[in-house]
Design an enzyme around this catalytic site. Structure first.
Site, PDB file in Angstrom:
ATOM      1  N   GLY A   1      28.845  25.380 -25.293  1.00 22.12           N
ATOM      2  CA  GLY A   1      29.235  25.360 -23.720  1.00 22.12           C
ATOM      3  C   GLY A   1      29.105  24.166 -22.955  1.00 22.12           C
ATOM      4  O   GLY A   1      28.455  23.446 -22.444  1.00 22.12           O
ATOM      5  N   GLY A   2      30.436  23.829 -23.132  1.00 24.01           N
ATOM      6  CA  GLY A   2      30.718  22.158 -23.003  1.00 24.01           C
ATOM      7  C   GLY A   2      31.936  21.803 -21.815  1.00 24.01           C
ATOM      8  O   GLY A   2      31.643  21.331 -21.381  1.00 24.01           O
ATOM      9  N   SER A   3      31.856  23.178 -21.056  1.00 25.33           N
ATOM     10  CA  SER A   3      33.019  22.263 -20.501  1.00 25.33           C
ATOM     11  C   SER A   3      32.159  22.531 -19.027  1.00 25.33           C
ATOM     12  O   SER A   3      33.010  22.044 -18.069  1.00 25.33           O
ATOM     13  CB  SER A   3      33.982  24.046 -19.952  1.00 25.33           C
ATOM     14  OG  SER A   3      33.031  25.742 -19.760  1.00 25.33           O
TER      15      SER A   3
ATOM     16  N   ASP B   1      34.356  33.108 -27.897  1.00 24.22           N
ATOM     17  CA  ASP B   1      33.477  33.872 -26.912  1.00 24.22           C
ATOM     18  C   ASP B   1      32.208  33.000 -28.115  1.00 24.22           C
ATOM     19  O   ASP B   1      32.460  34.654 -29.470  1.00 24.22           O
ATOM     20  CB  ASP B   1      33.802  35.140 -26.769  1.00 24.22           C
ATOM     21  CG  ASP B   1      32.231  36.281 -26.084  1.00 24.22           C
ATOM     22  OD1 ASP B   1      30.972  35.295 -26.214  1.00 24.22           O
ATOM     23  OD2 ASP B   1      32.370  37.278 -25.519  1.00 24.22           O
TER      24      ASP B   1
ATOM     25  N   ASN C   1      24.834  23.859 -27.711  1.00 22.26           N
ATOM     26  CA  ASN C   1      24.730  23.863 -26.075  1.00 22.26           C
ATOM     27  C   ASN C   1      25.016  25.695 -25.430  1.00 22.26           C
ATOM     28  O   ASN C   1      23.718  25.766 -24.252  1.00 22.26           O
ATOM     29  CB  ASN C   1      24.947  22.953 -25.724  1.00 22.26           C
ATOM     30  CG  ASN C   1      24.870  23.001 -23.886  1.00 22.26           C
ATOM     31  OD1 ASN C   1      23.219  22.942 -23.066  1.00 22.26           O
ATOM     32  ND2 ASN C   1      25.639  23.537 -23.414  1.00 22.26           N
TER      33      ASN C   1
ATOM     34  N   TYR D   1      15.272  34.931 -22.433  1.00 20.94           N
ATOM     35  CA  TYR D   1      16.094  33.899 -22.163  1.00 20.94           C
ATOM     36  C   TYR D   1      14.864  32.462 -23.089  1.00 20.94           C
ATOM     37  O   TYR D   1      14.964  31.783 -23.768  1.00 20.94           O
ATOM     38  CB  TYR D   1      15.735  32.816 -20.791  1.00 20.94           C
ATOM     39  CG  TYR D   1      16.603  31.344 -20.819  1.00 20.94           C
ATOM     40  CD1 TYR D   1      17.909  30.699 -20.943  1.00 20.94           C
ATOM     41  CD2 TYR D   1      16.069  30.448 -20.359  1.00 20.94           C
ATOM     42  CE1 TYR D   1      18.680  28.940 -20.541  1.00 20.94           C
ATOM     43  CE2 TYR D   1      15.845  28.684 -20.649  1.00 20.94           C
ATOM     44  CZ  TYR D   1      17.342  28.259 -20.631  1.00 20.94           C
ATOM     45  OH  TYR D   1      17.158  27.286 -20.703  1.00 20.94           O
TER      46      TYR D   1
ATOM     47  N   ALA E   1      14.828  33.778 -26.089  1.00 24.35           N
ATOM     48  CA  ALA E   1      15.931  32.906 -27.225  1.00 24.35           C
ATOM     49  C   ALA E   1      15.340  31.738 -27.498  1.00 24.35           C
ATOM     50  O   ALA E   1      15.857  31.173 -28.693  1.00 24.35           O
ATOM     51  CB  ALA E   1      16.877  33.490 -26.081  1.00 24.35           C
ATOM     52  N   LYS E   2      14.539  30.858 -26.512  1.00 22.50           N
ATOM     53  CA  LYS E   2      14.271  29.783 -26.687  1.00 22.50           C
ATOM     54  C   LYS E   2      13.361  28.653 -27.566  1.00 22.50           C
ATOM     55  O   LYS E   2      13.427  28.539 -28.108  1.00 22.50           O
ATOM     56  CB  LYS E   2      14.591  29.077 -25.151  1.00 22.50           C
ATOM     57  CG  LYS E   2      15.796  28.958 -24.055  1.00 22.50           C
ATOM     58  CD  LYS E   2      17.101  28.736 -25.657  1.00 22.50           C
ATOM     59  CE  LYS E   2      18.006  27.835 -23.962  1.00 22.50           C
ATOM     60  NZ  LYS E   2      19.543  27.846 -25.239  1.00 22.50           N
TER      61      LYS E   2
END
Length: 252
Positions: free
Chosen positions: A14-16, A60, A87, A151, A154-155
């Site tokens: 998720g680094g973009s 993905d 991330n 969310y 999951a976290k």
């Protein structure tokens, strides 16, 4: 402070954009060799324009075969892995009874199972060198109520996983920790959208809920991540560190 990260091989999921991009940038500035993974090729290319000498992988991460493919490619390109930053994540749905079960599965696959699977792959590589650092980006809402239920679930699972894996792999010189951000504002995030939709309501939220009186920035999360990944944090194992301007209601 010299964090001694020069030449380390780092993979950021998720680094973009947002927090992930800030983390990647912080590692680049420390002299590390950095690769980022994201679904959107446009955002990946934009990140490379900003960050310069990084390697891009489009994948993905909700798909097991995609995770395996991109991890094999990273090892082929870099030879080894020193630091993994899990991330990738996102929220969906609404209340429990108004959220279809498929969205619970989707949230777990992206926020939790992708991190679990990539961590398993990473540990196998890190054991060869008897060293490594894995950092999971969780949330204060994985420790207390707030935010969307899929969310949060999951976290919360990811925080528990962090401690379990940390204790298991510490004897091999591998440290596993997590960073739990509070509300962070960046152009592509949910808080920016909410601020545009309801500026007065969000200003009230900040005033009432964040003692520091403002949103956090992606860079403030990234600064903690690079420290935690370095040997300067060598005695921090299995911890989840809140980075939230005092927002969390927890006593620990």
């Amino acid at each position: 402070m010299n964090l001694q990260l020069n030449g380390k091989n780092v993979l950021v999921t998720g680094g973009s954009k947002g927090i992930g991009k800030a983390i990647a940038k912080a590692f680049v500035e420390e002299g590390a060799n950095v690769a980022i993974i994201a679904r959107d090729l446009v955002h990946l290319k934009e990140a490379k324009k900003e960050l310069g000498n990084i390697v891009l992988y489009q994948a993905d991460l909700t798909e097991k075969t995609e995770r395996e493919r991109v991890f094999r490619q990273f090892i082929h390109d870099f030879g080894s892995l020193d630091i993994l930053i899990n991330n990738a994540g996102g929220s969906n749905g609404s209340s429990v009874m108004e959220t279809d079960l498929s969205l619970f599965y989707e949230a777990m696959e992206l926020n939790y199972f992708s991190a679990v699977h990539l961590s398993q792959l990473a540990v196998r590589e890190m054991k060869k060198k008897q060293s490594g650092s894995i950092i999971n980006i969780t949330s204060i809402y994985g420790r207390e109520s707030g935010g969307k239920v899929t969310y949060n679930n999951a976290k919360a699972a990811l925080i528990s996983f962090t401690k379990a894996l940390a204790n298991e792999v510490a004897p091999y010189g591998i440290r596993v920790n997590s960073v739990a951000p509070g509300s962070v504002l960046h152009p592509t995030g949910n808080w920016q959208r909410r601020l545009e939709e309801n500026p007065e309501g969000i200003r009230k939220f900040v005033q009432e809920q964040i003692p520091a009186g403002r949103f956090g920035t992606p860079e403030e999360i990234a600064n903690v991540v690079v420290f935690l990944a370095s040997n300067k944090a060598s005695w921090i194992v299995g911890a989840t560190m809140n980075v939230d301007g005092g927002q969390s209601k927890m006593n620990f």
